[in-house]
Design an enzyme around this catalytic site. Structure first.
Site, short mmCIF file in Angstrom:
data_model
loop_
_atom_site.label_atom_id
_atom_site.label_comp_id
_atom_site.label_asym_id
_atom_site.label_seq_id
_atom_site.Cartn_x
_atom_site.Cartn_y
_atom_site.Cartn_z
N GLY A 17 6.10 23.29 11.98
CA GLY A 17 6.65 21.88 11.81
C GLY A 17 7.51 21.97 10.65
CB SER A 47 7.88 18.01 11.74
OG SER A 47 6.68 18.37 11.08
N GLY A 52 9.44 8.37 10.97
CA GLY A 52 9.77 8.06 9.53
C GLY A 52 11.02 8.80 9.01
CD GLU A 118 9.44 4.01 6.69
OE1 GLU A 118 8.59 4.70 6.21
OE2 GLU A 118 10.38 4.48 7.28
CG HIS A 230 1.77 3.67 12.33
ND1 HIS A 230 2.58 2.59 12.84
CD2 HIS A 230 2.96 4.40 11.57
CE1 HIS A 230 3.66 2.38 12.42
NE2 HIS A 230 4.02 3.45 11.49
NE ARG A 271 2.56 3.58 7.87
CZ ARG A 271 3.43 4.57 7.77
NH1 ARG A 271 2.64 5.91 7.85
NH2 ARG A 271 4.46 4.75 7.70
CG HIS A 328 0.49 7.72 12.13
ND1 HIS A 328 1.45 8.16 12.81
CD2 HIS A 328 1.30 7.66 10.60
CE1 HIS A 328 2.78 8.16 12.17
NE2 HIS A 328 2.63 8.28 10.91
NE ARG A 363 1.56 10.01 5.36
CZ ARG A 363 2.49 9.34 6.02
NH1 ARG A 363 3.66 9.25 5.67
NH2 ARG A 363 2.25 8.89 7.34
C1 SIN Z 1 6.74 5.47 10.78
O1 SIN Z 1 8.23 5.68 10.97
O2 SIN Z 1 6.37 4.38 10.71
C2 SIN Z 1 5.89 6.45 10.39
C3 SIN Z 1 6.43 7.32 9.07
C4 SIN Z 1 5.27 7.78 8.23
O3 SIN Z 1 4.20 8.14 8.89
O4 SIN Z 1 5.31 7.87 7.03
#
Ligand code: SIN
Length: 482
Positions: A17, A47, A52, A118, A230, A271, A328, A363
């Site tokens: 990855g 990856s 994201g 984000e 997620h 999240r 996730h 995270r």
């Molecule tokens: C996302 O695009 O929502 C996932 C990206 C991430 O896990 O930071």
């Protein structure tokens, strides 16, 4: 009887990855010979699937200090500050380094890097490539750069079966087909274990193989109770179960709508908060999904998502997309220092397999690709300082146990978004060792924090701030990391 072929190299990297490829590239650029072992083709690494981007404080209104504050806030009192400081300070440079290997990031109309937003970020600081194709493009670009490196050998379709240790030092890796790779150091970069849960956004190979190998070789593991769910994975659509709808889409204005037609959460909260808010709506209304309203978003900016939804008969410009949380990302993993070193000499770990304490209990979005690159480079440099190995006879390879469907269902049922003692105890004797280790960490942490939510201990216990559940013996013990 499998063959006993042997390769001598300076560095062996397990996993292809972003973290593994970047570490290999850095080691090769320092003049080392590198062998990369990858069980899965590139397109099946986590990856490659990553939608994201890469978080880095690059905007005029931003700074590493603000990025650090957001990382710590999302991590809920458990982030190891020294690791997070390295990430936020070094992330801007790695964007420049990736541009040097011809990685093209999305630009705004003036040609400057387009910075996305984000959940949990107080500033626009996510760089993307191809909208939501950052992971895919990064993996491709790193692979292309590696192919040009004569010192790097990539063994695709080869599965590591055990670490080769002599006198307490890792001196190589043995593969399932009997191939033995001797090296001065080994770097584990096999990703996380979110596919241990039945409902997941991850490729099937994300079952923590590297974590299991490292633990079997005596490496400590930690924070396995912290698994990020997620919030927005497609559900109820045949062939698309668990398909991720990037948080970047909420960053551009998509909203979450409950069965009563109302919004119910700040869609850009960290999240863990958003996933739990969705979960309570699902429970309260006895439904399987909430609606993601993307109608105000230009779907053309996220071409791979728009295409996947259209192929499934969903039209994001006219209808709500049914979504629910899915496993996730694992914050826990093999305990590593700030250079990826583990407690076993000669063994390093990077990316999602590692637990440096950087992510704490939750995270921050898009800090993971940044971590792969920043810590991949650091580990490569440090691993090459290990003394040259004089390896004797390699051990016999052993066939790896894979988790059964029953294990994956039990993990979803008993170690999901909301857990309790009774459910976790059912996992303690699970035949897949990592499932049992997750349960032991989750049982030890008698509180609710970040992604670990215990219905029998619903409060956060301040005395567990900065305390990580570490398994280096039969039971987890709490260690404070700074
Ligand atoms: C996302 O695009 O929502 C996932 C990206 C991430 O896990 O930071």
């Amino acid at each position: 009887m499998p063959g006993r072929e042997r390769i001598e190299t300076e560095l062996v990297v397990v996993g292809a990855g972003a973290a593994g490829l970047y570490a290999a590239l850095n080691a090769a650029s320092l003049g080392a010979s590198v062998t990369v072992i990858s069980a899965t083709p590139l397109a099946q690494t986590a990856s490659y699937w990553a939608q994201g981007g890469i978080a880095a404080a690059l905007g005029d209104d931003d700074s590493p200090a603000l990025h650090l504050a957001d990382t710590e806030r999302a991590g809920r009192g458990l982030v190891r500050r020294s690791a997070a400081e390295i990430l936020v300070n070094e992330a801007p440079e790695i964007i420049a380094d990736l541009q040097r290997i011809r990685m093209r990031f999305d630009a705004d109309s003036d040609g400057a890097l387009a910075l996305g937003l984000e959940g949990g970020h107080s500033r626009r600081r996510i760089v993307h490539a191809g909208g939501s194709s950052t992971g895919r493009r990064l993996a491709r670009q790193l692979s292309a750069a590696l192919v040009r490196e004569p010192r790097v050998t990539i063994l695709e379709g080869t599965r590591a079966s055990n670490l080769w240790a002599e006198d307490g030092r890792v001196v190589g890796v043995v593969c399932e087909d009997g191939l033995a790779v001797a090296a001065r150091a080994a770097i584990i970069a096999t990703g996380g274990a979110a596919a241990l849960w039945q409902r997941t956004t991850n490729p099937p190979g994300s079952i923590g193989i590297g974590i299991t190998l490292a633990r079997a070789a005596g490496a400590a593991v930690a924070d396995l109770e912290f698994v990020q769910f997620h919030p927005t994975a497609v559900t109820g659509v045949p062939g698309r179960e668990g398909y991720l709808i990037s948080e970047a889409i909420r960053g551009e204005g998509a909203t979450l709508i409950g069965p009563d037609g109302e919004r119910f959460v700040d869609e850009l909260a960290p999240r863990d908060e958003v996933a739990r808010a969705i979960w309570s709506v699902l429970e309260q209304h006895s439904v399987d999904s909430v609606g993601l309203d993307m109608r105000a978003v230009d779907a053309g900016r996220f071409p791979n998502i728009a295409e996947a939804l259209q192929q499934s008969g969903l039209n994001p410009s006219s209808e709500l997309i049914p979504v629910a949380p899915a496993a996730h990302y694992m914050m826990g993993g093999v305990v590593s220092d700030l250079n990826g070193a583990t407690n076993v000499a000669g063994l390093y770990v990077i990316g999602e397999s590692a637990c440096s304490g950087l992510h704490g209990a939750n995270r921050l979005a898009s800090n993971s690709l940044s971590e792969c690159i920043v810590f991949g480079a650091r580990a490569a440099r440090k691993a090459l300082d290990e003394p040259a190995a004089v390896a004797g006879q390699p051990p016999i390879s052993v066939a790896l146990e894979l988790p059964s469907q029953a294990t994956r269902e039990a993990m979803w049922r008993n170690a999901g978004l909301i857990r309790d003692r009774a459910g976790l105890e059912l996992l303690i004797d699970d035949p897949y060792p990592l499932a049992a280790m997750v349960a032991r960490c989750a049982l030890a942490r008698e509180e609710s924090r970040g992604t670990h939510w215990r219905s029998d201990f619903p409060a956060l216990e301040p005395e567990l701030d900065l305390k990580h559940a570490v398994i280096s013996g039969p039971e987890p013990t709490f260690e404070e990391w700074h």
